[in-house]
Design a protein around this motif. Structure first.
Motif, PDB file in Angstrom:
ATOM      1  N   GLN A   1      26.535  22.739 -42.502  1.00 12.00           N
ATOM      2  CA  GLN A   1      25.439  23.362 -41.744  1.00 12.00           C
ATOM      3  C   GLN A   1      24.293  22.377 -41.524  1.00 12.00           C
ATOM      4  N   ALA A   2      23.914  21.646 -42.575  1.00  9.43           N
ATOM      5  CA  ALA A   2      22.811  20.692 -42.446  1.00  9.43           C
ATOM      6  C   ALA A   2      23.163  19.578 -41.465  1.00  9.43           C
ATOM      7  N   ARG A   3      24.391  19.121 -41.501  1.00  9.44           N
ATOM      8  CA  ARG A   3      24.812  18.056 -40.582  1.00  9.44           C
ATOM      9  C   ARG A   3      24.827  18.558 -39.138  1.00  9.44           C
ATOM     10  N   ILE A   4      25.237  19.791 -38.942  1.00 12.09           N
ATOM     11  CA  ILE A   4      25.252  20.350 -37.586  1.00 12.09           C
ATOM     12  C   ILE A   4      23.836  20.458 -37.039  1.00 12.09           C
ATOM     13  N   GLN A   5      22.917  20.913 -37.876  1.00 13.08           N
ATOM     14  CA  GLN A   5      21.521  20.998 -37.434  1.00 13.08           C
ATOM     15  C   GLN A   5      20.985  19.620 -37.062  1.00 13.08           C
ATOM     16  N   ALA A   6      21.294  18.625 -37.880  1.00  4.10           N
ATOM     17  CA  ALA A   6      20.829  17.266 -37.609  1.00  4.10           C
ATOM     18  C   ALA A   6      21.462  16.707 -36.341  1.00  4.10           C
ATOM     19  N   CYS A   7      22.761  16.944 -36.193  1.00  4.52           N
ATOM     20  CA  CYS A   7      23.481  16.428 -35.027  1.00  4.52           C
ATOM     21  C   CYS A   7      23.013  17.131 -33.750  1.00  4.52           C
ATOM     22  N   SER A   8      22.703  18.428 -33.855  1.00 11.51           N
ATOM     23  CA  SER A   8      22.190  19.159 -32.689  1.00 11.51           C
ATOM     24  C   SER A   8      20.856  18.580 -32.246  1.00 11.51           C
ATOM     25  N   ALA A   9      20.005  18.254 -33.233  1.00  6.69           N
ATOM     26  CA  ALA A   9      18.706  17.657 -32.904  1.00  6.69           C
ATOM     27  C   ALA A   9      18.890  16.280 -32.277  1.00  6.69           C
ATOM     28  N   PHE A  10      19.832  15.505 -32.815  1.00  7.77           N
ATOM     29  CA  PHE A  10      20.087  14.170 -32.265  1.00  7.77           C
ATOM     30  C   PHE A  10      20.621  14.254 -30.843  1.00  7.77           C
ATOM     31  N   ALA A  11      21.490  15.245 -30.590  1.00  8.92           N
ATOM     32  CA  ALA A  11      22.083  15.389 -29.257  1.00  8.92           C
ATOM     33  C   ALA A  11      21.037  15.658 -28.192  1.00  8.92           C
ATOM     34  N   GLY A  12      19.881  16.172 -28.601  1.00 12.52           N
ATOM     35  CA  GLY A  12      18.813  16.443 -27.651  1.00 12.52           C
ATOM     36  C   GLY A  12      17.905  15.252 -27.391  1.00 12.52           C
TER      37      GLY A  12
END
Length: 716
Positions: free
Chosen positions: A588-599
């Motif tokens: 979950q934490a990695r997905i949140q971080a990756c989602s932020a990076f994707a933006g």
């Protein structure tokens, strides 16, 4: 030119009167019967535009009423592809015997060659028949619809019975006795299950005035209610019962409870009565000394009663509600009869409980050796020993006393040999917890026994629930490895051993361990999934578990996680994270971080570069080595090396501390250097040393960028 469209419409009623239908399937049968008839009538264009339908289902009937049905459907244009022209026509252009036979078989024998058209399908010329087909009569379409509806019902178990002629037999869910088919006030001729359509039906077995002659399709529901004392609509009857239940419960200051069990019972009693009336009964308060789950289950399961509960505490009271099929002025006989019937049931529950208490739970464990868990996996006792070993392994990961976890695992299945669970298998674990408490077992052990059958964990793990969580994990891991390892992995929709559910339960345990602080986001080693699966596999006898089982299960768990996460984040982000198979509690934490990076504006460029790097590394002749500064020739490659050297320590430190978003943000600073490198530098240089050094440089960048997720997946 099309023929005139028929305009006259009337309501259509179809009712099949039967003997008592299976209650748990009644609602489904009623809706399927309605839909089966609607489907065929619609196919034949016999339903007027906007025609509504109402389905009815009672213990003794399936019925449907449509608001606006045509007596005859409009004429329909048709196009029938016949055969290649070279086969259908001879040299003179006359019909060949093959064409004549084809036309006859299609019911088009009245057509001549002049009525046909020739068109190419792109490969050759074909003969087509086109024209207007007379609209289907309601009597024709209705018969087809009735046959289809009856033939496609989801019948749980078909029975064969003999008709009145003593010779013919038919198959249906229950014997059928009457068929009503009315269009307006006119009987539509139809046959089904040896019955001929009419207008007479039956009402309530005891309260009806006798045979009921349905005047019109529109008056059906009202006549059944007034003359037959039957509430025909399943949903209407359910709503009426619920309203009465709530009112009666409120009258005595109680509630009927809530949840799936209450809804299921409401559905079932709706399928058992035609004229529902709710009465209140009670039992001796001394029975409340028995665990309330036992009393609730016996009342709901055996008697179809609704136990009543205290509104605030949810504690069971000594009152219950009866849904009767009779409305009488003086219900005392009905109430007293039901109170008399429930008393021995409750007495049995008390006897089972008191008898079970005489045997301590630990003494029951040895008896599990005679119960087979699976013929390839041994007895229940052997399974208990495996779960016990896995529990100890998991407990050690969190500093929990392994003996405490082992104790919970040892006693977890002991209640399977109890009288109460033998009578009510649904109480597995629940009764074990009661018996463990009576034996003076520690509170966390009692809780672990009770919670072992939860589908998933929904609250952060605490000191009070850690033992429960350990047992929860151990049991699911043992189930996954054992069942999968003997070749019983889920296939398609089949999953008889609940391995998908076990995988999702395991995932929830990792999530709640993180939420409770037992698994830190920065911790990549505690309770590693691959190690846990191998530990479970090691508890089985040599040769029982197929090779590669743990790797297959690990992939299966991540795939279940992927499905669970669908809709919560972008698919590419989820794929990017799960491609690395990270610790489950970090997902979950990695997905949140990756989602932020994707933006971020740098994401597109770096993702594309990452994908390019991955493709280049696949083409490398050997594994990349270390970067040699002496072989860095171009300014752009030296700049990239300097950028990596600058960013790497910070990005790695942030990653190791679980600061995934910060680590990715740090690496976003490499974009300019990466873009310049690919613009100015030829990676696959002719000089082997230079080429190898550039690939090594890219490999170091690739490792650094892909610590949190496979960034290249964001470019898909």
């Amino acid at each position: 030119m099309s023929a005139a469209v028929p305009t006259q419409t009337q309501a259509l009623l179809v009712e099949l009167l039967t003997e008592e239908l299976p209650p748990k399937a009644l609602d489904r049968l009623g809706k399927a019967f309605s839909e089966g008839i609607r489907k065929i009538l619609a196919q034949h264009h016999l339903l007027a535009e906007g025609c509504g339908a109402v389905d009815f289902a009672t213990p003794r009937r399936l019925a449907v009423r449509f608001d606006a049905v045509l007596e005859r459907a409009p004429d329909q244009s048709f196009t029938e592809k016949l055969m290649p022209a070279r086969i259908g026509l001879d040299d003179s252009g006359a019909a060949t015997p093959a064409l004549t036979k084809k036309l006859t078989s299609k019911g088009l024998g009245h057509l001549s060659v002049g009525d046909l058209v020739t068109e190419s399908d792109g490969k050759q010329d074909y003969l087509y028949a086109r024209g207007m087909a007379a609209g289907k009569l309601l009597s024709e379409g209705l018969q087809e619809a009735l046959d289809h509806a009856i033939g496609s019902l989801p019948i749980p178990k078909v029975m064969r019975y003999q008709l009145a002629d003593g010779v013919t037999s038919v198959k249906f869910v229950r014997p059928a006795h009457r068929l009503v088919v009315l269009w307006g006030d006119t009987i539509v001729p139809a046959r089904a299950l040896g019955l001929t359509s009419g207008r007479r039906t039956l009402g309530h077995r005891f309260m009806s005035e006798g045979d009921i002659e349905i005047t019109t399709a529109a008056s059906y529901e009202q006549q059944l209610a007034a003359q037959g004392k039957v509430v025909a609509s399943f949903d209407g009857r359910r709503g009426l019962i619920r309203e009465q239940l709530l009112t009666r419960a409120a009258d005595v200051g109680a509630t009927i409870g809530e949840g799936a069990e209450v809804d299921a019972l409401l559905d079932e009693v709706t399928a058992l009565v035609e004229h529902p009336t709710v009465y209140a009964g009670q039992f001796d308060e001394q029975f409340l000394a028995v665990p309330q789950e036992c009393l609730i289950l016996t009342m709901r399961l055996n008697q179809k009663y609704f136990p009543l509960f205290e509104p605030d505490s949810g504690k069971l009271t000594h009152r219950f509600l009866i849904v009767s099929n009779m409305q009488v002025d003086d219900p005392s006989n009905i109430i007293e009869g039901n109170e008399r019937v429930v008393r021995p049931r409750l007495a049995d529950a008390r006897f089972f409980f008191e008898t079970d208490l005489k045997t301590p739970l630990p003494d029951r464990v040895v008896g599990l050796a005679s119960s087979v868990y699976h013929n390839k996996l041994g007895s229940v006792f052997e399974r208990v020993e495996r779960v016990r070993r896995v529990s100890r392994h998991v407990a050690e990961q969190f500093g929990l006393n392994p003996a405490r976890a082992g104790r919970a695992a040892l006693l977890a299945k002991a209640d399977l040999s109890s009288s109460m669970v033998g009578e009510f298998p649904e109480l597995q674990g629940i009764m074990g917890a009661y018996y463990a408490a009576a034996d003076g077992e520690p509170e966390d052990v009692v809780r672990a026994i009770r919670d072992q059958y939860l589908i998933r964990l929904d609250a952060p793990v605490t000191d009070a629930t850690l033992t429960s969580t350990v047992l929860f994990i151990a049991e699911r891991v043992e189930t996954l490895v054992g069942i999968w390892g003997i070749g019983l992995a889920p296939t398609g929709e089949r999953d008889p051993f609940g391995l998908r559910r076990a995988a999702l339960g395991l995932i929830s345990a990792y999530e709640q361990l993180r939420a409770g602080g037992y698994l830190k986001v920065s911790d990549s080693n505690t309770l590693a999934l691959d190690t846990l699966l191998e530990a479970a596999a090691g508890t089985f006898k040599r040769g029982v578990i197929a090779g590669g089982t743990t790797q297959e299960i690990e992939a299966f768990i991540y795939e279940r996680y992927r499905n669970q996460l669908a809709g919560e984040a972008d698919r590419n982000v989820i794929d990017a994270v799960l491609a690395l198979a990270p610790p489950l509690h970090q997902v979950q934490a990695r997905i949140q971080a990756c989602s932020a990076f994707a933006g971020r504006p740098e994401a597109v460029s770096l993702a594309a570069a990452n994908k390019r790097i991955a493709n280049l590394l696949k083409k490398a002749e050997s594994a990349p080595g270390e970067v040699d500064a002496e072989h860095l020739q171009e300014p752009a490659e030296r700049a990239l090396a300097d950028t990596i050297a600058t960013l790497a320590p910070q990005a790695r430190a942030q990653f190791e501390q679980g600061e995934f978003a910060a680590s990715l943000a740090t690496m976003a600073g490499a974009r300019d250097a990466v873009d310049a490198f690919f613009k100015d530098v030829m990676v696959m240089a002719e000089n082997p040393a230079v080429r190898a050094n550039r690939l090594a440089l890219l490999a170091s960048l690739h490792r650094l960028m892909n610590q949190v997720a496979d960034i290249s997946r964001l470019a898909q």
